[in-house]
Motif scaffolding. Structure first.
Motif, PDB file in Angstrom:
ATOM      1  N   ARG A   1       0.859  -1.186   0.000  1.00 43.63           N
ATOM      2  CA  ARG A   1       0.000   0.000   0.000  1.00 43.63           C
ATOM      3  C   ARG A   1       0.896   1.238   0.000  1.00 43.63           C
ATOM      4  O   ARG A   1       1.538   1.528   1.000  1.00 43.63           O
TER       5      ARG A   1
ATOM      6  N   PRO B   1      -0.211   7.142   1.693  1.00 40.23           N
ATOM      7  CA  PRO B   1      -0.955   8.334   1.273  1.00 40.23           C
ATOM      8  C   PRO B   1      -0.356   9.632   1.815  1.00 40.23           C
ATOM      9  O   PRO B   1      -0.565  10.702   1.228  1.00 40.23           O
TER      10      PRO B   1
ATOM     11  N   GLU C   1      -5.473   9.565  -0.682  1.00 35.57           N
ATOM     12  CA  GLU C   1      -5.777   8.132  -0.697  1.00 35.57           C
ATOM     13  C   GLU C   1      -6.029   7.654  -2.139  1.00 35.57           C
ATOM     14  O   GLU C   1      -5.617   6.555  -2.518  1.00 35.57           O
ATOM     15  N   TYR C   2      -6.702   8.501  -2.897  1.00 31.78           N
ATOM     16  CA  TYR C   2      -7.001   8.131  -4.294  1.00 31.78           C
ATOM     17  C   TYR C   2      -5.707   8.001  -5.096  1.00 31.78           C
ATOM     18  O   TYR C   2      -5.516   7.046  -5.864  1.00 31.78           O
ATOM     19  N   ARG C   3      -4.819   8.964  -4.921  1.00 36.08           N
ATOM     20  CA  ARG C   3      -3.550   8.883  -5.662  1.00 36.08           C
ATOM     21  C   ARG C   3      -2.742   7.661  -5.232  1.00 36.08           C
ATOM     22  O   ARG C   3      -2.144   6.971  -6.069  1.00 36.08           O
ATOM     23  N   ALA C   4      -2.730   7.393  -3.919  1.00 36.84           N
ATOM     24  CA  ALA C   4      -1.993   6.210  -3.438  1.00 36.84           C
ATOM     25  C   ALA C   4      -2.570   4.943  -4.074  1.00 36.84           C
ATOM     26  O   ALA C   4      -1.831   4.055  -4.503  1.00 36.84           O
ATOM     27  N   HIS C   5      -3.889   4.909  -4.154  1.00 36.37           N
ATOM     28  CA  HIS C   5      -4.553   3.754  -4.780  1.00 36.37           C
ATOM     29  C   HIS C   5      -4.146   3.629  -6.251  1.00 36.37           C
ATOM     30  O   HIS C   5      -3.824   2.544  -6.739  1.00 36.37           O
ATOM     31  N   LEU C   6      -4.144   4.783  -6.944  1.00 37.22           N
ATOM     32  CA  LEU C   6      -3.786   4.749  -8.361  1.00 37.22           C
ATOM     33  C   LEU C   6      -2.353   4.265  -8.579  1.00 37.22           C
ATOM     34  O   LEU C   6      -2.068   3.583  -9.561  1.00 37.22           O
TER      35      LEU C   6
ATOM     36  N   ARG D   1      -0.704   2.035  -7.014  1.00 31.12           N
ATOM     37  CA  ARG D   1      -0.655   0.574  -6.988  1.00 31.12           C
ATOM     38  C   ARG D   1      -1.350  -0.028  -8.220  1.00 31.12           C
ATOM     39  O   ARG D   1      -0.831  -0.937  -8.872  1.00 31.12           O
ATOM     40  N   VAL D   2      -2.516   0.523  -8.561  1.00 29.47           N
ATOM     41  CA  VAL D   2      -3.262  -0.025  -9.705  1.00 29.47           C
ATOM     42  C   VAL D   2      -2.451   0.125 -11.001  1.00 29.47           C
ATOM     43  O   VAL D   2      -2.350  -0.802 -11.808  1.00 29.47           O
TER      44      VAL D   2
END
Lengths: 260, 161
Positions: free
Chosen positions: A227, A230, A242-247, A249-250
């Motif tokens: 993870r 963020p 949080e959204y950028r951190a998610h992106l 990884r994706v």
């Protein structure tokens, strides 16, 4: 724009000399600098155009080494570089911008959402200036900040074409089409490297945890438990931390899947 | 002030400009070639697209002195020698590829640059190439259709009138 003097030298040596004046500024393709001047966010006394310098042009691949002139346009990189970097360059800005904007200008500017910095970090590129060679890891020093000294010019970039392939995944901010987040994954001779742009408050960076996991096992699932933090991410109206951190990884997973 | 010389639509042109004079300003204000439109002046909209040494560029984001010695093409140079519309311009008229017409010079110049490199582009390639040309009237459908028609392709299957 405030008034400024203008010079267009034809050699690197002349350009270096012309940049000695106080508040002189190098001009690459001007696709960022000219809008910046129009907004009066910069007021150089003199612009030194690098567009007339033949020795800074061209893109070549010889013996697995890619050399890109600092004055090469994005369109030229898109046409002549190795495939993953060519694909990245082909998606910068729009066609007219790509015909003017240069790799040297983009790297010297180090916009936190620019595409090239992620690629340079992941490919372990060497940034060559009129005085020295700088490893990409040492070159990018935070948002709009680089290792370049006053008056120093990026004359070329040298990259070992990654033997195991590479891929860039860009999640575009839908209005500007800049990278909201972009991730470049490369399987270099020295292992997997992951460069991230658009995400961090500190500009482009390497995601070392992902590199470690992918060096053990190069597949998407290796990233399953990782993870990105963020706390280091940019937060603005386009996306939360949080959204950028998610992106991050994706997009890393997608790049790994694309390399296969 | 500095002397600048270039070839514009096949004719030599020169003038005296400041360092900060934009190519769009030189073309419009000094040469009177006002077909090159300045829409946003921030390199977003593409109304100012001209050709410099054969390549599409945004004239509002290039200094006039950067074009010293260059071959510049503008919308005024696009018509045929007898003054009739060229194939792209005619296609824009035939397929109603414009409404207010403000973006049209840039659209035509971008289309010409695209067709030079890619003589029969797909609809997707045209839409992708026009990323930097903004039209606020048409919704792009008829512009895309016009460019496909100009490249000699059948446009009867293209949706949206």
């Amino acid at each position: 724009m405030y008034a400024f003097d203008f010079e267009r030298p034809s050699t690197i040596a002349e350009a270096v000399a012309a940049l000695q004046d106080e508040d002189a500024q190098a001009l690459g393709g001007g696709q960022t600098l000219i809008p910046t001047l129009k907004q009066r966010l910069a007021s150089p006394s003199k612009l030194v155009s690098l567009s007339g310098i033949a020795e800074m042009k061209g893109v070549s691949i010889e013996g697995g080494v890619l050399t890109i002139g600092g004055g090469a346009t994005h369109a030229e990189v898109a046409a002549d570089a190795c495939a993953p970097l060519a694909a990245l360059a082909a998606n910068i800005g729009d066609p007219a911008v790509r015909n003017r904007g240069t790799i040297g200008g983009s790297l010297a500017n180090n916009d936190p959402s620019a595409d090239y910095p992620a690629a340079m970090l992941a490919l372990g590129a060497t940034i060559i200036t009129n005085t020295r060679e700088i490893a990409a890891d040492d070159f990018f020093q935070g948002m709009f900040t680089t290792a370049l000294e006053e008056g120093e010019i990026i004359t070329s970039v040298r990259i070992d074409v990654p033997p195991g392939g590479a891929n860039y995944q860009k999640f575009e901010q839908p209005a500007s089409r800049f990278a909201l987040v972009g991730v470049f994954v490369a399987r270099t001779a020295n292992g997997v490297r992951v460069g991230v742009t658009g995400a961090s408050e500190d500009g482009a960076y390497r995601w070392s945890e992902a590199e470690e996991a992918l060096n053990k096992e190069f597949r998407e699932d290796a990233l399953m438990d990782l993870r990105p933090n963020p706390a280091i991410m940019i937060e603005d109206l386009h996306g939360s931390r949080e959204y950028r951190a998610h992106l991050v990884r994706v997009l890393t997973k997608r790049a790994v899947a694309a390399i296969g | 002030m500095t002397q600048v010389s270039m070839t514009v639509n096949g004719k030599s042109a020169s003038g005296t400009v400041e360092g900060r004079t934009l190519l769009s300003q030189f073309l419009r204000d000094q040469l009177g070639l006002t077909g090159t439109h300045v829409g946003c002046d921030t390199s977003q909209c593409g109304a100012c697209v001209v050709h410099v040494n054969g390549e599409a560029v945004k004239a509002c984001t290039m200094l006039a002195l950067e074009a010293d010695g260059a071959e510049v093409g503008t919308i005024e140079g696009q018509a045929n020698a007898d003054g009739s519309l060229n194939v792209i311009q005619q296609a824009f008229q035939d397929h109603h590829g414009l409404q207010c017409g403000f973006c049209t010079p840039g659209m035509v110049m971008s289309a010409a640059a695209l067709l030079k490199d890619n003589p029969t582009p797909t609809e997707a390639e045209i839409r992708d190439y026009l990323e930097g040309n903004i039209c606020r009237c048409t919704g792009y459908h008829n512009i895309v259709k016009a460019i496909m028609a100009a490249s000699g392709q059948d446009v009867s299957g293209i949706a949206a009138e």
